[in-house]
Design a protein around this motif. Structure first.
Motif, short mmCIF file in Angstrom:
data_model
loop_
_atom_site.label_atom_id
_atom_site.label_comp_id
_atom_site.label_asym_id
_atom_site.label_seq_id
_atom_site.Cartn_x
_atom_site.Cartn_y
_atom_site.Cartn_z
N THR A 278 -5.30 121.80 -43.78
CA THR A 278 -4.58 121.67 -45.14
C THR A 278 -3.27 122.38 -45.17
OG1 THR A 278 -5.73 119.68 -46.19
CG2 THR A 278 -3.65 120.80 -47.70
N THR A 279 -3.55 123.94 -45.32
CA THR A 279 -3.15 125.41 -45.34
C THR A 279 -1.56 125.91 -44.35
OG1 THR A 279 -4.68 126.57 -45.09
CG2 THR A 279 -4.39 126.03 -47.44
N ASP A 280 -2.24 125.42 -42.90
CA ASP A 280 -2.21 125.19 -41.91
C ASP A 280 -0.50 124.40 -41.58
OD1 ASP A 280 -3.10 127.06 -39.76
OD2 ASP A 280 -4.06 125.64 -39.07
N ASP A 281 -0.83 123.41 -42.65
CA ASP A 281 0.54 122.69 -42.68
C ASP A 281 1.48 122.32 -43.78
OD1 ASP A 281 -0.87 121.83 -39.76
OD2 ASP A 281 -1.60 119.67 -40.64
N VAL A 282 1.29 122.90 -45.18
CA VAL A 282 2.15 122.38 -45.90
C VAL A 282 1.79 124.30 -46.86
CG1 VAL A 282 2.11 121.33 -47.68
CG2 VAL A 282 0.61 120.21 -46.29
N ASP A 283 2.72 124.32 -47.40
CA ASP A 283 2.33 125.65 -47.93
C ASP A 283 1.46 125.33 -49.31
OD1 ASP A 283 4.31 127.17 -46.25
OD2 ASP A 283 5.85 126.26 -46.71
N ILE A 284 0.80 125.59 -49.10
CA ILE A 284 -0.11 125.22 -50.86
C ILE A 284 -1.04 125.87 -50.54
CG2 ILE A 284 -1.16 123.55 -49.69
CD1 ILE A 284 -1.79 121.75 -51.97
N ALA A 285 -1.93 126.60 -51.20
CA ALA A 285 -3.07 127.53 -51.36
C ALA A 285 -3.80 127.34 -52.40
CB ALA A 285 -2.65 128.51 -51.68
N PHE A 286 -5.09 127.00 -52.45
CA PHE A 286 -6.05 126.70 -52.65
C PHE A 286 -7.18 127.89 -53.90
CE2 PHE A 286 -5.66 123.30 -49.84
CZ PHE A 286 -4.77 122.31 -50.97
#
Length: 238
Positions: A18-26
């Motif tokens: 998911t973080t590969d495709d979207v600018d989001i961090a967990f």
């Protein structure tokens, strides 16, 4: 005890994909690995670069083939607290089967994951890393080895360490950068290797502004350090 900080790219992890495709961090808050069911339950903080990126990232996470369950616990602006259940990844299985264990929270951003992994001996560490290399891309960023007395001391003073950490986190970005640059350039050496005038020139602000930023950062860190020391003294008295 051997403690490793590992920069990891798993090829079967929904968070990394998911973080590969979207600018989001967990960032993990709580986690529980069910080895019998081969599933990992987690509570995480998800932070998107914007509200739109957060929503897109959560949608991608829910539809990932290795995601069993994903639900929102709370959400505000571009940050959400979520609960998830995912299929056990190859890396999780490898670490668990070789008597390794997770020693701290993990963070995922830009297709990479930061793991903190512990082992009781060199043999378990070597065996695990050799097997991880077959199906994952990783790099050991840091390695510490603690004796029993050192580990006990760390655990005994964990609250004091958290107080100091929170003090550092309370610095604003400007205060942190000013403090770091001043320290790196020898402002706190004797004799001083840089001056307020030179620091002011570096940041393009007045000498008074640099002095105020330094004083604020020093005050916050000193307050946190004194609180941590008080906690250590309380333990010594007990």
């Amino acid at each position: 005890m051997i403690d490793l900080d590992i920069d990891m790219r798993q090829y079967d992890c929904p968070f990394i994909d998911t973080t590969d495709d979207v600018d989001i961090a967990f960032s993990a808050v709580q986690w529980q690995l069910d080895t019998d069911a081969e599933k990992l339950e987690t509570r995480l903080i998800a932070k998107g670069d914007s509200m739109g990126e957060l929503e897109e990232g959560l949608r991608a996470l829910r539809t990932h083939p290795n995601m069993t369950d994903c639900y929102i616990l709370s959400k505000r602006d571009n940050v959400a607290q979520i609960g998830t259940t995912i299929e056990q990844t190859n890396a999780m299985q490898t670490i668990q089967q070789n008597d390794g264990y997770i020693t701290g929270p993990f963070q995922i951003e830009n297709g990479r994951e930061r793991w903190h992994v512990g082992f009781d001996d060199d043999e378990a560490e070597d065996r695990t890393l050799a097997q991880l290399d077959r199906h994952n891309d990783y790099e050991v960023e840091d390695r510490d080895q603690f004796g029993t007395s050192t580990l006990f001391d760390l655990l005994e003073n964990s609250n004091s360490a958290m107080q100091l950490l929170e003090g550092c986190r309370s610095l604003t970005e400007t205060e942190r950068e000013t403090f770091e640059v001043a320290s790196q350039n020898g402002y706190y050496e004797t004799p001083r290797e840089t001056t307020l005038d030179e620091l002011a020139g570096h940041f393009g602000i007045s000498k008074t502004a640099v002095s105020m930023n330094l004083r604020r950062s020093e005050r916050k860190i000193l307050k946190a350090a004194l609180t941590a020391l008080e906690g250590m003294n309380d333990l010594d008295e007990l």
